[in-house]
Write a protein that holds these residues in place. Structure first.
Motif, mmCIF file in Angstrom:
data_model
loop_
_atom_site.group_PDB
_atom_site.id
_atom_site.type_symbol
_atom_site.label_atom_id
_atom_site.label_comp_id
_atom_site.label_asym_id
_atom_site.label_seq_id
_atom_site.Cartn_x
_atom_site.Cartn_y
_atom_site.Cartn_z
ATOM 1 N N VAL A 128 4.585 15.975 6.793
ATOM 2 C CA VAL A 128 4.128 14.679 6.279
ATOM 3 C C VAL A 128 5.238 13.976 5.506
ATOM 4 C CG1 VAL A 128 2.317 13.499 4.960
ATOM 5 C CG2 VAL A 128 1.787 15.625 6.166
ATOM 6 N N GLY A 129 6.092 14.762 4.881
ATOM 7 C CA GLY A 129 7.238 14.202 4.165
ATOM 8 C C GLY A 129 6.837 13.382 2.961
ATOM 9 N N ASP A 130 7.633 12.358 2.694
ATOM 10 C CA ASP A 130 7.410 11.513 1.522
ATOM 11 C C ASP A 130 6.085 10.757 1.576
ATOM 12 O OD1 ASP A 130 9.839 12.328 0.498
ATOM 13 O OD2 ASP A 130 10.926 10.584 1.266
ATOM 14 N N ASN A 131 5.566 10.553 2.777
ATOM 15 C CA ASN A 131 4.297 9.833 2.900
ATOM 16 C C ASN A 131 3.107 10.632 2.375
ATOM 17 O OD1 ASN A 131 5.358 7.470 3.872
ATOM 18 N ND2 ASN A 131 5.042 7.997 6.015
ATOM 19 N N ALA A 132 3.322 11.897 1.998
ATOM 20 C CA ALA A 132 2.247 12.687 1.394
ATOM 21 C C ALA A 132 1.706 11.975 0.159
ATOM 22 C CB ALA A 132 2.741 14.086 1.046
ATOM 23 N N ARG A 133 2.518 11.123 -0.464
ATOM 24 C CA ARG A 133 2.058 10.341 -1.611
ATOM 25 C C ARG A 133 0.840 9.500 -1.239
ATOM 26 N NH1 ARG A 133 1.845 11.103 -6.272
ATOM 27 N NH2 ARG A 133 -0.285 10.566 -5.917
ATOM 28 N N ALA A 140 6.781 11.248 -5.352
ATOM 29 C CA ALA A 140 7.381 9.933 -5.600
ATOM 30 C C ALA A 140 6.595 8.848 -4.863
ATOM 31 C CB ALA A 140 8.834 9.928 -5.128
ATOM 32 N N PRO A 141 6.561 7.637 -5.407
ATOM 33 C CA PRO A 141 5.899 6.531 -4.711
ATOM 34 C C PRO A 141 6.617 6.211 -3.397
ATOM 35 C CG PRO A 141 6.621 5.871 -6.924
ATOM 36 C CD PRO A 141 7.121 7.247 -6.690
ATOM 37 N N VAL A 142 5.865 5.685 -2.458
ATOM 38 C CA VAL A 142 6.461 5.277 -1.183
ATOM 39 C C VAL A 142 6.815 3.802 -1.260
ATOM 40 C CG1 VAL A 142 5.282 7.027 0.198
ATOM 41 C CG2 VAL A 142 4.194 4.829 -0.153
ATOM 42 N N PRO A 143 7.815 3.386 -0.509
ATOM 43 C CA PRO A 143 8.180 1.962 -0.518
ATOM 44 C C PRO A 143 7.019 1.096 -0.019
ATOM 45 C CG PRO A 143 9.848 3.271 0.622
ATOM 46 C CD PRO A 143 8.696 4.181 0.346
ATOM 47 N N ALA A 144 6.876 -0.052 -0.597
ATOM 48 C CA ALA A 144 5.811 -0.975 -0.197
ATOM 49 C C ALA A 144 6.100 -1.537 1.193
ATOM 50 C CB ALA A 144 5.701 -2.108 -1.204
ATOM 51 N N VAL A 145 5.027 -1.736 1.948
ATOM 52 C CA VAL A 145 5.117 -2.404 3.248
ATOM 53 C C VAL A 145 4.089 -3.521 3.263
ATOM 54 C CG1 VAL A 145 6.004 -0.395 4.503
ATOM 55 C CG2 VAL A 145 3.540 -0.745 4.317
ATOM 56 N N GLN A 146 4.186 -4.393 4.238
ATOM 57 C CA GLN A 146 3.323 -5.570 4.285
ATOM 58 C C GLN A 146 2.488 -5.610 5.569
ATOM 59 O OE1 GLN A 146 3.149 -7.826 1.709
ATOM 60 N NE2 GLN A 146 4.507 -6.385 0.665
ATOM 61 N N GLY A 147 1.376 -6.291 5.485
ATOM 62 C CA GLY A 147 0.547 -6.623 6.640
ATOM 63 C C GLY A 147 0.120 -5.435 7.479
ATOM 64 N N GLU A 148 0.351 -5.546 8.775
ATOM 65 C CA GLU A 148 -0.053 -4.525 9.747
ATOM 66 C C GLU A 148 0.610 -3.174 9.491
ATOM 67 O OE1 GLU A 148 -2.233 -4.770 12.471
ATOM 68 O OE2 GLU A 148 -2.832 -6.675 11.549
ATOM 69 N N GLN A 149 1.766 -3.201 8.836
ATOM 70 C CA GLN A 149 2.481 -1.954 8.567
ATOM 71 C C GLN A 149 1.698 -1.054 7.620
ATOM 72 O OE1 GLN A 149 6.218 -3.454 7.103
ATOM 73 N NE2 GLN A 149 7.174 -3.277 9.115
ATOM 74 N N LEU A 161 -1.628 -0.516 7.483
ATOM 75 C CA LEU A 161 -2.592 0.249 8.274
ATOM 76 C C LEU A 161 -1.884 1.231 9.197
ATOM 77 C CD1 LEU A 161 -5.458 0.907 9.108
ATOM 78 C CD2 LEU A 161 -5.376 -1.022 10.695
ATOM 79 N N ALA A 162 -0.811 0.795 9.828
ATOM 80 C CA ALA A 162 -0.075 1.684 10.732
ATOM 81 C C ALA A 162 0.451 2.910 9.987
ATOM 82 C CB ALA A 162 1.075 0.932 11.396
ATOM 83 N N ARG A 163 0.984 2.696 8.795
ATOM 84 C CA ARG A 163 1.504 3.827 8.022
ATOM 85 C C ARG A 163 0.366 4.741 7.572
ATOM 86 N NH1 ARG A 163 5.221 2.869 2.797
ATOM 87 N NH2 ARG A 163 3.270 2.020 2.023
ATOM 88 N N GLN A 164 -0.761 4.176 7.173
ATOM 89 C CA GLN A 164 -1.913 5.001 6.785
ATOM 90 C C GLN A 164 -2.370 5.864 7.965
ATOM 91 O OE1 GLN A 164 -3.609 5.854 4.163
ATOM 92 N NE2 GLN A 164 -2.888 4.433 2.633
ATOM 93 N N ARG A 165 -2.493 5.233 9.131
ATOM 94 C CA ARG A 165 -2.942 5.974 10.317
ATOM 95 C C ARG A 165 -1.989 7.108 10.657
ATOM 96 N NH1 ARG A 165 -4.363 1.807 14.925
ATOM 97 N NH2 ARG A 165 -4.949 3.748 15.930
ATOM 98 N N LEU A 166 -0.699 6.826 10.668
ATOM 99 C CA LEU A 166 0.283 7.867 10.999
ATOM 100 C C LEU A 166 0.318 8.976 9.949
ATOM 101 C CD1 LEU A 166 3.210 5.714 12.426
ATOM 102 C CD2 LEU A 166 1.701 7.277 13.683
#
Length: 171
Positions: free
Chosen positions: A80-85, A102-111, A113-118
């Motif tokens: 899962v890596g850093d996205n475990a946050r 550590a916090p993950v970098p902010a993303v916008q819009g469709e990204q 949901l895509a990051r949450q799903r992955l």
């Protein structure tokens, strides 16, 4: 991945039926058993039932011997890596295993949901294995929030999904 839907009016015994299946799996000593319940009043809280279910799983891990717990840490860190946050933001018990992430970098819009799903997909792939399937019971699905439904759809349609059984009760 498999999905079993159990429907019927309130009080008919859906949860009791599912618990019987749970007991059968537990007697065989195979599989990870987790459960979460959707709440009509908490529909505005995304992933609440998933948080409850995976929080239960992590509490099971915390009762494990240190080498087992360390193996889970390493698997999650590797897969899962850093996205475990993102998971820890929903399932705070994960911080107890992984330490403060550590916090993950902010993303916008469709990204977003895509990051949450992955991330959820990677996390669930990490905790499922052919020799220890994950059985997740989600009660009161009629109160599920849309974010949870999107994650469930992602998990259940994943071609690489291994050993996941979702049992969902609704009325």
């Amino acid at each position: 991945a498999e999905l079993v839907l159990v429907g019927g009016p309130s009080g008919i015994g859906k949860t009791a039926l599912v618990r019987t299946v749970y007991l059968d799996i537990a007697k065989k000593g195979r599989g990870l058993l987790i459960a979460g319940k959707h709440d009509q009043l908490a529909r505005s809280t995304p992933y609440a039932a998933l948080a409850q279910a995976f929080g239960d799983l992590i509490r099971q891990w915390l009762a494990s011997p240190p080498p087992v717990l360390q193996a889970w840490q390493e698997r999650i860190r590797s897969e899962v890596g850093d996205n475990a946050r993102l998971i820890a933001d929903v399932v705070p018990e994960l911080d107890r295993i992984m330490g403060k992430l550590a916090p993950v970098p902010a993303v916008q819009g469709e990204q977003v949901l895509a990051r949450q799903r992955l991330t959820w997909l990677s996390f669930v792939r990490t905790v499922t294995a052919p020799n220890a399937p994950l059985v997740m019971f989600l009660d009161d699905m009629q109160w599920a929030d849309s974010a949870t439904l999107i994650i469930l759809q992602t998990l259940l349609t994943d071609a690489e999904s291994r050993s996941l059984l979702v049992i969902a009760a609704y009325r």
